[in-house]
Design a protein around this motif. Structure first.
Motif, PDB file in Angstrom:
ATOM      1  N   ASP A  15       0.830  -1.212   0.000  1.00 20.01           N
ATOM      2  CA  ASP A  15       0.000   0.000   0.000  1.00 20.01           C
ATOM      3  C   ASP A  15       0.862   1.258   0.000  1.00 20.01           C
ATOM      4  O   ASP A  15       0.473   2.280  -0.575  1.00 20.01           O
ATOM      5  N   ARG A  67       2.025   1.747  -3.621  1.00 19.76           N
ATOM      6  CA  ARG A  67       0.905   2.038  -4.528  1.00 19.76           C
ATOM      7  C   ARG A  67       0.354   3.444  -4.291  1.00 19.76           C
ATOM      8  O   ARG A  67      -0.027   4.133  -5.239  1.00 19.76           O
ATOM      9  N   THR A  68       0.297   3.853  -3.039  1.00 18.06           N
ATOM     10  CA  THR A  68      -0.186   5.203  -2.739  1.00 18.06           C
ATOM     11  C   THR A  68       0.762   6.256  -3.284  1.00 18.06           C
ATOM     12  O   THR A  68       0.321   7.286  -3.819  1.00 18.06           O
ATOM     13  N   ARG A 124      -0.011  -0.338 -10.614  1.00 17.73           N
ATOM     14  CA  ARG A 124      -0.746  -1.585 -10.395  1.00 17.73           C
ATOM     15  C   ARG A 124       0.228  -2.757 -10.366  1.00 17.73           C
ATOM     16  O   ARG A 124       0.456  -3.339  -9.327  1.00 17.73           O
ATOM     17  N   SER A 178      -8.785  -3.543 -10.954  1.00 16.62           N
ATOM     18  CA  SER A 178      -8.308  -2.419 -10.142  1.00 16.62           C
ATOM     19  C   SER A 178      -8.414  -1.114 -10.917  1.00 16.62           C
ATOM     20  O   SER A 178      -8.778  -0.068 -10.353  1.00 16.62           O
ATOM     21  N   HIS A 184     -10.856   1.829  -9.575  1.00 16.94           N
ATOM     22  CA  HIS A 184     -10.243   3.121  -9.255  1.00 16.94           C
ATOM     23  C   HIS A 184     -10.470   4.155 -10.363  1.00 16.94           C
ATOM     24  O   HIS A 184      -9.937   5.260 -10.290  1.00 16.94           O
ATOM     25  N   LEU A 231      -3.610   4.089  -9.613  1.00 14.67           N
ATOM     26  CA  LEU A 231      -4.420   3.817  -8.436  1.00 14.67           C
ATOM     27  C   LEU A 231      -4.325   4.949  -7.418  1.00 14.67           C
ATOM     28  O   LEU A 231      -3.284   5.574  -7.259  1.00 14.67           O
ATOM     29  N   ASN A 259      -5.897   5.855  -3.271  1.00 17.49           N
ATOM     30  CA  ASN A 259      -6.440   5.178  -2.094  1.00 17.49           C
ATOM     31  C   ASN A 259      -7.927   5.490  -1.927  1.00 17.49           C
ATOM     32  O   ASN A 259      -8.301   6.641  -1.690  1.00 17.49           O
ATOM     33  N   SER A 297      -9.794   3.414   0.200  1.00 16.80           N
ATOM     34  CA  SER A 297     -10.233   2.666   1.379  1.00 16.80           C
ATOM     35  C   SER A 297     -11.060   3.601   2.278  1.00 16.80           C
ATOM     36  O   SER A 297     -10.872   4.824   2.236  1.00 16.80           O
ATOM     37  N   THR A 340     -12.516  -0.365  -0.558  1.00 17.62           N
ATOM     38  CA  THR A 340     -11.935  -1.613  -1.066  1.00 17.62           C
ATOM     39  C   THR A 340     -12.062  -2.740  -0.044  1.00 17.62           C
ATOM     40  O   THR A 340     -12.397  -3.878  -0.390  1.00 17.62           O
ATOM     41  N   TYR A 349      -5.404  -1.846  -1.028  1.00 18.99           N
ATOM     42  CA  TYR A 349      -5.547  -1.890  -2.486  1.00 18.99           C
ATOM     43  C   TYR A 349      -5.866  -3.311  -2.981  1.00 18.99           C
ATOM     44  O   TYR A 349      -6.730  -3.493  -3.836  1.00 18.99           O
TER      45      TYR A 349
END
Length: 493
Positions: free
Chosen positions: A39, A42-43, A48, A63, A67, A72, A74, A76, A79, A129
């Motif tokens: 995470d 990815r953040t 991906r 994904s 998204h 991508l 965040n 959440s 997710t 993610y």
């Protein structure tokens, strides 16, 4: 459409109950709001990377769809809530397939908890993610069994595509479908059903599963680059090395289960295994001795299947998220036990199943809260490193410095783990493995320092700065910083 409406009318209450149970199970994880492992990257970068490295093309494209873009961001807890929604649907189908009934007992709702809230599966639900696609792979393993009652051809086709999609979402689920098929075959045989029909069902299932794995392997060889994965070796040994390697991997996985699970959990699991054999033997339409023999053999094979194809790889990951198939196996066995005829001895088995589920539900909340405690401690330690780094003269250099961070022993652990015995890893090994994945790996701290705080540092794990004779710039209670105008080396105490 009418069929979907009729199913919803029958099962919506059951689904709602299962959904509430799973949401309660991850409330503490949601509250912690922690970037878990990947995470962090990815953040920061929005990448991906599911397909080109791991062959997870279902995750890759879903994904982007979820998204609403190639990069991508965040979103959440959406997710993770989506993940538990899929998990509740998987649990509902699993109950329906095994019990072959539309009305579920209250015991059953609790018995299925190990499927989605086992300690191993909590790592999957921790990812902000990846969580939906990991859970979706479990759904793909269970969903085809709904078609087994209708037509073997339809069942075979659905099984093939679902197992292919499972491989393309998260391969750690590869043992769930074979376990469920084998269990269904044994239960059908035990009820006295036609052996020839059972054989056809098993043959179609095996053919669909093997064909999906072969096609996935071909697709990976053509379009993926597994060699870029540093922590696993997905090749398959040949000759005698195949058996030696498989034996060592199985030994490693079972050793983890033995060390990870608390004594009470292991006792309850032993009771569950006993009652599975006891109940299936007593209720069998076959000869009792033969049922006991076949039940014991089935149980042994089932215990070898939770890890899917992983034991046969040269060097598979043994992270908790690779072992949640064991939780799925427990859920299957407990569903069988709690739906046995209501007799006194069966009640003892049912209570053991519910007790284990309760333990897992409590542990999921313990884990989520400890995750928050550890994150607070890590953030504080990270901030002290930043404060000392920005005061260094070498940081004023115009060129980028190579940076490396290391731990001494278990210095990443929050002090609370040495104060409360319930958190101490010598008593709670699975807690240490779950947290260690995120905090015991210096990569994520290094990425935060470089990506999140805009420090002009570049980390390169190919360089071992511990072998460099660098002058000490800062030495205090929390860390030692060494470096020059090219390198910065931080050792957390």
């Amino acid at each position: 459409m009418n069929y979907i409406q009729s199913c919803w009318k029958i099962y919506w209450k059951s689904y709602l109950i299962l959904l509430i149970i799973h949401v309660v199970g991850i409330l503490a994880i949601l509250q912690a709001d922690v970037y878990y492992a990947d995470d962090v990257d990815r953040t920061a970068r929005g990448f991906r990377g599911f397909g080109n490295t791991f062959g997870r093309w279902v995750s890759e494209y879903l994904s982007a769809l979820l998204h609403t873009g190639r990069n991508l961001t965040n979103i959440s807890p959406l997710t993770q809530l989506l993940a538990v929604a899929i998990c509740a649907a998987s649990a509902l189908i699993l109950i329906r397939v095994i019990t072959e009934t539309e009305k579920f007992s209250k015991w059953t709702y609790l018995a299925v908890i190990p499927l989605g809230l086992s300690p191993y599966f909590l790592e999957c639900l921790s990812y902000q993610y990846d969580a939906p696609y990991m859970v979706l792979s479990v759904f793909f393993c269970i969903f085809p069994l709904l078609f087994a009652e209708k037509s073997l051809w339809i069942y075979g086709i659905v099984s093939f595509f679902c197992q292919l999609f499972m491989c393309e979402s998260y391969q750690a689920s590869s043992g769930i479908y074979p376990m469920l098929v084998l269990l269904m075959c044994f239960l059908a045989w035990n009820r006295g059903e036609n052996t020839k029909s059972i054989g056809k069902f098993l043959l179609v299932s095996v053919a669909a599963y093997v064909a999906a794995l072969i096609l996935f392997e071909i697709l990976c060889n053509l379009f993926a680059n597994p060699d870029s994965i540093s922590y696993v070796d997905a090749s398959i040994p040949t000759g005698t090395a195949f058996f030696e390697n498989a034996f060592e991997n199985y030994k490693k996985f079972f050793s983890h289960i033995w060390n990870d699970f608390q004594k009470v959990w292991k006792l309850l699991i032993a009771i569950i295994l006993f009652f599975f054999l006891f109940i299936t033997t007593r209720e069998s339409k076959r000869q009792k001795w033969l049922s006991l023999l076949c039940g014991g053999f089935t149980l042994i094979v089932l215990l070898m299947l939770p890890f899917g194809v992983l034991p046969f790889l040269a060097s598979p990951t043994d992270s908790p998220r690779a072992m949640y198939g064991f939780g799925a196996l427990l859920a299957m066995l407990t569903i069988v036990i709690v739906n046995a005829k209501p007799k006194f001895l069966n009640l003892c088995g049912k209570l053991s199943c519910v007790a284990l589920s309760f333990c897992f539900l409590i542990f999921s909340n313990i884990y989520g809260n400890v995750l928050q405690i550890q994150q607070d401690y890590t953030d504080t330690r990270t901030q002290t490193i930043i404060d000392d780094l920005i005061d260094l003269e070498v940081m004023d250099s115009e060129k980028t410095l190579y940076f490396q961070l290391d731990y001494t022993d278990d210095s990443w652990e929050s002090p609370i783990f040495n104060k409360n015995p319930a958190y101490a890893y010598k008593y709670n090994n699975i807690l240490g493995r779950l947290l260690g994945k995120n905090y015991g790996n210096t990569r994520w701290i290094e990425q935060k320092l470089t990506y999140y705080y805009d420090l002009d540092l570049k980390f390169d794990r190919s360089i071992d700065l511990s072998t460099y004779d660098l002058p000490v710039l800062v030495d205090n209670q929390y860390h030692t910083i060494s470096g020059n105008d090219e390198y910065i080396y931080v050792v957390v105490k």
